[in-house]
Design an enzyme around this catalytic site. Structure first.
Site, PDB file in Angstrom:
ATOM      1  N   SER A 278      33.962  50.618  29.195  1.00 20.09           N
ATOM      2  CA  SER A 278      34.194  49.207  28.933  1.00 20.09           C
ATOM      3  C   SER A 278      35.551  49.032  28.268  1.00 20.09           C
ATOM      4  CB  SER A 278      33.094  48.653  28.017  1.00 20.09           C
ATOM      5  OG  SER A 278      33.457  47.408  27.476  1.00 20.09           O
ATOM      6  N   LYS A 284      30.095  52.247  25.758  1.00 21.30           N
ATOM      7  CA  LYS A 284      29.477  51.991  27.057  1.00 21.30           C
ATOM      8  C   LYS A 284      29.744  53.106  28.065  1.00 21.30           C
ATOM      9  CE  LYS A 284      27.757  48.710  28.495  1.00 21.30           C
ATOM     10  NZ  LYS A 284      28.438  47.487  28.943  1.00 21.30           N
ATOM     11  N   ASN A 286      28.791  52.692  31.815  1.00 18.42           N
ATOM     12  CA  ASN A 286      28.173  51.837  32.822  1.00 18.42           C
ATOM     13  C   ASN A 286      27.841  52.617  34.105  1.00 18.42           C
ATOM     14  OD1 ASN A 286      28.375  49.382  31.306  1.00 18.42           O
ATOM     15  ND2 ASN A 286      30.551  49.339  31.765  1.00 18.42           N
ATOM     16  N   ARG A 317      29.665  36.091  80.531  1.00 18.49           N
ATOM     17  CA  ARG A 317      30.761  36.401  79.606  1.00 18.49           C
ATOM     18  C   ARG A 317      30.803  35.270  78.588  1.00 18.49           C
ATOM     19  NH1 ARG A 317      34.704  39.719  81.854  1.00 18.49           N
ATOM     20  NH2 ARG A 317      35.671  39.744  79.794  1.00 18.49           N
TER      21      ARG A 317
END
Length: 451
Positions: A278, A284, A286, A317
């Site tokens: 972080s 942190k 993550n 087509r």
């Protein structure tokens, strides 16, 4: 994103980006034109001298990409601009010789066949990473087939199981995906060559099917049973396969995100310095790989839905639906390969915290084995009566912060059942209530899956 200097190796990979590049796509256009000229010369549809000159020019280094871009923007499709360059250059060798290029073919024949060749390359990349994923999962299953942890239902603790059991379910799923990949090839890797409306009317003397078969053989593709210009089930099925593949990756990534929560801490993504950090909270870590996996999977699902929309094409087509594939397919393929690679690396380096798994089994003070207790009492007291009794004891365990075993041993009805303290202790031991977790892991590991 695949063109981004910053993000291209996160949301794509060099290998898959190369397959879906302008260079590779144009190379496959040229391969189609060269192969078509070659087989048509072999069976006497066009002169050998023309075929040799066409083949000699059909190398991507001979293409003026700036001119091709201008022609594509003007015409709306790249194939005619490419054919014009072939014709012009071959005609410069001998006037009229280049006019034999693209004989009996139409733009969509070239485009669809090139796309199929790109998808063939894509399937090879996908299979390679699937083999790596299943290899890593086999190691995890073997290592942790008896590692105790809690199973969860509606995000609540359910009953004990093993981490190997959890990984074996994932392994079995990926093995099924490998089977799906093998099965799709016969339907997907098919030549498109039918001319204007698919009838091969431009190839005279009834030699259209002979030319088609020879071209398919030269390109290593199957012969279509009939033209499929506006029958797009092959492409849509491939999109569905990618949605399945990435969906399984995202299911695993979601579990990892939940198991990485600070309060749970049962697994961690592979550690690299600063990975998942972080900018403001130094503590942190993550689950960044899992974040990317779930985000890319959601995008693949949406893009795959577009391929089902592209199936709704008018007549022989189409007017617009086909071009949806041009937009969606490259993104589906790049995101799918990137998702699988992230998943492979995540599984390979997954950190398993068995001590946290054991600790989490203990936080309910025995309620995690309430089913075991209920079933142990059921034969003595009746199942529903035992259920209601254990339910009330679990509520008391929470309110009074007492182990379930303590309340069981003190309960008059439980004593009337005749179960001894030792038997109750056995029923309250999570290690004795993993069912056939280990046996099921071993069964998955023993299955001989077709490759």
């Amino acid at each position: 994103m695949s063109d981004s200097v910053i993000f291209r190796n996160i949301f794509s990979t060099p290998a898959i980006s190369s397959i879906w590049s302008d260079t590779q796509r144009t190379s496959y256009y040229l391969l189609f034109e060269a192969s078509l000229a070659s087989v048509q010369a072999d069976i006497g549809i066009i002169p050998r001298q023309a075929a040799d000159a066409i083949i000699a020019f059909c190398h991507v280094t001979n293409i003026d990409f700036d001119e091709l871009r201008i022609q594509t923007e003007n015409i709306g499709y790249p194939v005619l601009g490419l054919v014009k360059q072939i014709v012009q250059n071959v005609n410069s060798i001998q006037p009229g010789l280049g006019e034999w290029a693209h004989w009996g073919a139409t733009t969509q024949d070239v485009t669809d066949t090139a796309t199929i060749l790109q998808l063939r390359d894509t399937l090879n990349l996908i299979l390679e990473v699937l083999n790596a994923i299943t290899s890593h999962l086999r190691r995890l299953c073997q290592t942790h087939k008896a590692t105790l942890m809690v199973a969860r239902s509606n995000l609540q603790q359910a009953v004990p199981m093993t981490f190997g059991f959890k990984m074996a379910r994932l392994l079995a799923t990926f093995e099924r995906h490998k089977q799906r990949l093998a099965e799709i090839k016969s339907r997907l890797l098919v030549l498109e060559f039918g001319g204007a409306a698919g009838t091969l009317a431009a190839i005279k003397d009834g030699r259209g099917l002979e030319c088609q078969a020879a071209l398919a053989q030269k390109l290593g593709l199957s012969v279509p049973e009939i033209a499929w210009h506006t029958e797009r089930d092959r492409i849509a099925e491939f999109g569905g396969l990618c949605a399945l593949l990435t969906g399984t990756c995202a299911k695993f990534a979601t579990d990892v995100k939940l198991m990485m929560q600070t309060e749970v801490g049962e697994v961690s993504e592979p550690f690299y310095p600063q990975r998942g950090s972080s900018s403001t909270m130094p503590q942190k870590r993550n689950p960044i790989s899992s974040v990317y996996i779930t985000a890319m999977t959601a995008t693949v699902r949406q893009l795959s839905a577009a391929l089902y929309e592209a199936m709704v094409e008018d007549h022989e087509r189409a007017t617009g639906s086909w071009e949806i594939e041009w937009i969606a397919l490259p993104q589906i393929c790049t995101l799918t390969h990137a998702t699988l690679l992230h998943t492979s690396e995540l599984i390979k380096g997954l950190e398993v915290h068995s001590d946290a798994m054991k600790k989490n089994l203990e936080i309910t003070r025995g309620a995690v084995v309430s089913e075991a207790v209920m079933m142990g009492l059921a034969s003595k007291l009746g199942r529903q009566f035992a259920h209601d009794l254990v339910y009330e004891l679990c509520r008391r365990s929470i309110r009074e912060d007492l182990p379930l075993l303590t309340l069981l041993c003190a309960d008059d009805k439980v004593q009337e059942s005749g179960l001894s303290k030792e038997e109750l202790e056995g029923l309250c031991d999570p290690a004795r209530y993993t069912g056939l977790s280990v046996e099921m892991v071993e069964r998955v590991l023993a299955v001989s899956y077709p490759s």
